[in-house]
Design a protein around this motif. Structure first.
Motif, PDB file in Angstrom:
ATOM      1  N   MET A 120      33.316  12.396   0.353  1.00 14.78           N
ATOM      2  CA  MET A 120      34.804  12.181   0.041  1.00 14.78           C
ATOM      3  C   MET A 120      35.065  12.569   1.164  1.00 14.78           C
ATOM      4  SD  MET A 120      36.900  13.928  -2.434  1.00 14.78           S
ATOM      5  CE  MET A 120      36.882  14.711  -3.087  1.00 14.78           C
ATOM      6  N   SER A 121      36.048  11.834   2.243  1.00 17.29           N
ATOM      7  CA  SER A 121      36.376  12.218   2.901  1.00 17.29           C
ATOM      8  C   SER A 121      37.576  13.698   2.990  1.00 17.29           C
ATOM      9  CB  SER A 121      37.311  11.065   3.306  1.00 17.29           C
ATOM     10  OG  SER A 121      38.164  10.741   2.902  1.00 17.29           O
ATOM     11  N   GLN A 122      37.578  14.019   4.151  1.00 17.48           N
ATOM     12  CA  GLN A 122      38.841  15.624   3.786  1.00 17.48           C
ATOM     13  C   GLN A 122      40.185  14.679   4.237  1.00 17.48           C
ATOM     14  OE1 GLN A 122      37.796  17.873   7.332  1.00 17.48           O
ATOM     15  NE2 GLN A 122      39.396  19.107   6.822  1.00 17.48           N
ATOM     16  N   GLN A 123      40.851  15.041   3.510  1.00 18.48           N
ATOM     17  CA  GLN A 123      42.087  15.184   3.486  1.00 18.48           C
ATOM     18  C   GLN A 123      43.197  15.564   4.615  1.00 18.48           C
ATOM     19  OE1 GLN A 123      43.062  12.849   0.694  1.00 18.48           O
ATOM     20  NE2 GLN A 123      45.214  14.656   0.687  1.00 18.48           N
ATOM     21  N   PRO A 124      43.270  14.695   4.939  1.00 21.84           N
ATOM     22  CA  PRO A 124      44.016  14.885   5.974  1.00 21.84           C
ATOM     23  C   PRO A 124      44.962  16.434   6.157  1.00 21.84           C
ATOM     24  CG  PRO A 124      44.572  13.259   5.418  1.00 21.84           C
ATOM     25  CD  PRO A 124      43.821  14.085   4.784  1.00 21.84           C
ATOM     26  N   ASN A 125      45.510  17.065   7.316  1.00 24.19           N
ATOM     27  CA  ASN A 125      46.224  18.250   7.647  1.00 24.19           C
ATOM     28  C   ASN A 125      47.118  18.071   8.496  1.00 24.19           C
ATOM     29  OD1 ASN A 125      45.175  20.232   8.937  1.00 24.19           O
ATOM     30  ND2 ASN A 125      43.622  19.938   7.508  1.00 24.19           N
ATOM     31  N   PRO A 126      48.116  18.640   8.652  1.00 26.54           N
ATOM     32  CA  PRO A 126      48.639  18.720  10.234  1.00 26.54           C
ATOM     33  C   PRO A 126      48.190  19.023  11.422  1.00 26.54           C
ATOM     34  CG  PRO A 126      50.255  19.055   8.464  1.00 26.54           C
ATOM     35  CD  PRO A 126      48.511  19.087   7.460  1.00 26.54           C
ATOM     36  N   ALA A 127      47.249  20.263  10.446  1.00 28.28           N
ATOM     37  CA  ALA A 127      45.882  21.497  11.818  1.00 28.28           C
ATOM     38  C   ALA A 127      45.609  20.408  11.752  1.00 28.28           C
ATOM     39  CB  ALA A 127      46.013  22.430  11.098  1.00 28.28           C
ATOM     40  N   ALA A 128      44.675  19.624  11.016  1.00 28.98           N
ATOM     41  CA  ALA A 128      43.698  18.508  11.252  1.00 28.98           C
ATOM     42  C   ALA A 128      43.894  17.980  12.028  1.00 28.98           C
ATOM     43  CB  ALA A 128      42.918  18.329  10.458  1.00 28.98           C
ATOM     44  N   VAL A 129      45.204  17.505  12.745  1.00 27.54           N
ATOM     45  CA  VAL A 129      45.969  16.354  13.520  1.00 27.54           C
ATOM     46  C   VAL A 129      46.332  16.572  14.305  1.00 27.54           C
ATOM     47  CG1 VAL A 129      47.654  14.213  13.613  1.00 27.54           C
ATOM     48  CG2 VAL A 129      46.540  14.620  11.005  1.00 27.54           C
ATOM     49  N   ASP A 130      46.640  18.060  14.506  1.00 29.94           N
ATOM     50  CA  ASP A 130      46.732  18.394  16.008  1.00 29.94           C
ATOM     51  C   ASP A 130      45.375  18.712  16.712  1.00 29.94           C
ATOM     52  OD1 ASP A 130      49.518  18.578  16.792  1.00 29.94           O
ATOM     53  OD2 ASP A 130      49.273  20.620  16.042  1.00 29.94           O
ATOM     54  N   ASP A 131      44.409  18.795  15.381  1.00 30.25           N
ATOM     55  CA  ASP A 131      43.273  19.393  16.632  1.00 30.25           C
ATOM     56  C   ASP A 131      42.572  17.878  17.088  1.00 30.25           C
ATOM     57  OD1 ASP A 131      43.051  22.142  16.334  1.00 30.25           O
ATOM     58  OD2 ASP A 131      41.394  21.727  13.784  1.00 30.25           O
ATOM     59  N   PHE A 132      42.572  17.009  16.618  1.00 32.39           N
ATOM     60  CA  PHE A 132      42.349  14.975  16.413  1.00 32.39           C
ATOM     61  C   PHE A 132      43.058  15.244  17.675  1.00 32.39           C
ATOM     62  CE2 PHE A 132      44.106  10.811  16.745  1.00 32.39           C
ATOM     63  CZ  PHE A 132      42.950  10.537  16.695  1.00 32.39           C
ATOM     64  N   LEU A 133      44.775  15.360  17.889  1.00 31.89           N
ATOM     65  CA  LEU A 133      45.349  15.213  19.737  1.00 31.89           C
ATOM     66  C   LEU A 133      45.003  15.647  20.810  1.00 31.89           C
ATOM     67  CD1 LEU A 133      48.995  14.575  17.598  1.00 31.89           C
ATOM     68  CD2 LEU A 133      47.319  13.006  18.550  1.00 31.89           C
ATOM     69  N   ASP A 134      44.819  16.688  19.817  1.00 31.10           N
ATOM     70  CA  ASP A 134      44.077  17.775  21.483  1.00 31.10           C
ATOM     71  C   ASP A 134      42.668  16.778  22.039  1.00 31.10           C
ATOM     72  OD1 ASP A 134      46.469  19.593  20.593  1.00 31.10           O
ATOM     73  OD2 ASP A 134      45.039  21.044  19.687  1.00 31.10           O
ATOM     74  N   ALA A 135      42.051  16.694  21.050  1.00 29.77           N
ATOM     75  CA  ALA A 135      40.373  16.057  21.844  1.00 29.77           C
ATOM     76  C   ALA A 135      40.649  14.587  22.114  1.00 29.77           C
ATOM     77  CB  ALA A 135      39.656  16.057  20.562  1.00 29.77           C
TER      78      ALA A 135
END
Ligand SMILES: C[S@@+](CC[C@H](N)C(=O)[O-])C[C@H]1O[C@@H](n2cnc3c(N)ncnc32)[C@H](O)[C@@H]1O
Length: 217
Positions: A1-16
């Protein structure tokens, strides 16, 4: 099952993907935390945005209110270039000391003037050329006063940014001094004859918040 997206994880993605902190910025946050400063600096994407905005308008003089450990100051100071200047106002001597060390490590000490004391006092001491950009991020109670000061220290075309104007929506429902200060600032954006403004809600690692931007006529 894929992880639920959340704003902090999205910021991590954007930073990367878009780009985040470099070693001097990472060290500034680490040393701020080690010195016991609260973790309330802007996010990496917000810092990048401030840097891009300052670069886009060709800012050479920037006034920041609320230094903390100098994280946002580093982003801003990089944009003004070697001949530019940032004045940053900080109430807490300990925060200013940490910021000065972080700015020195980033090679920016010579273009940043850290003023220690209540900003409403230190702002009154400022002389010289008007500022091109203002970043207001200190005691929210005084946000209205800080916008008034920014207008005084601006030229036509200067840009004012006020951070944390949404605060989980409390801007509409809250009744604290801080919220009243932010509402006063937003009201100035809507009513002051020298300002045209907009305010954006944001979500990210720092939660649901937002910033306001005004152009000085
Ligand atoms: C949210 S933090 C600033 C974060 C910083 N701009 C960043 O993103 O890295 C707010 C700072 O404003 C400072 N501050 C609070 N009241 C102040 C005042 N009256 N005058 C100047 N600074 C003040 C606090 O000590 C704190 O360091």
């Amino acid at each position: 099952m894929s992880q639920q997206p959340n704003p902090a994880a999205v910021d991590d993605f954007l930073d990367a993907v878009v780009g985040g902190d470099d070693p001097d910025l990472t060290a500034a946050l680490a040393d701020s935390a080690a010195a016991g400063l609260p973790a309330i600096a802007v996010s990496a994407q917000q810092g990048r945005f401030l840097n891009l905005l300052a670069t886009a308008i060709g800012a050479r003089r920037i006034l920041e209110i609320g230094t903390l450990g100098g994280y946002s100051t580093i982003w801003l100071a990089r944009a003004v270039g070697a001949d530019g200047a940032v004045v940053t106002c900080e109430y807490e001597p300990r925060h200013a000391e940490v910021a000065r060390a972080n700015l020195a490590r980033a090679g920016l000490a010579d273009r940043v003037d850290v003023r220690v004391g209540p900003a409403l006092d230190t702002l009154g001491e400022l002389t010289g050329e008007p500022f091109d950009l203002f970043f207001i991020d200190a005691d929210k109670e005084n946000n209205g006063n800080y916008v008034q000061w920014a207008i005084r220290l601006a030229r036509p075309g200067s840009v004012i940014i006020v951070d944390n104007v949404i605060r989980d929506g409390e801007v509409t429902t809250g009744d604290s001094e801080a919220i009243r200060g932010t509402r006063a600032a937003l009201q100035l954006l809507g009513e002051h004859p020298r300002l045209t403004g907009a305010a954006l809600q944001t979500v990210g690692a720092k939660g649901w918040d937002g910033f306001a931007m005004a152009l000085v006529k």
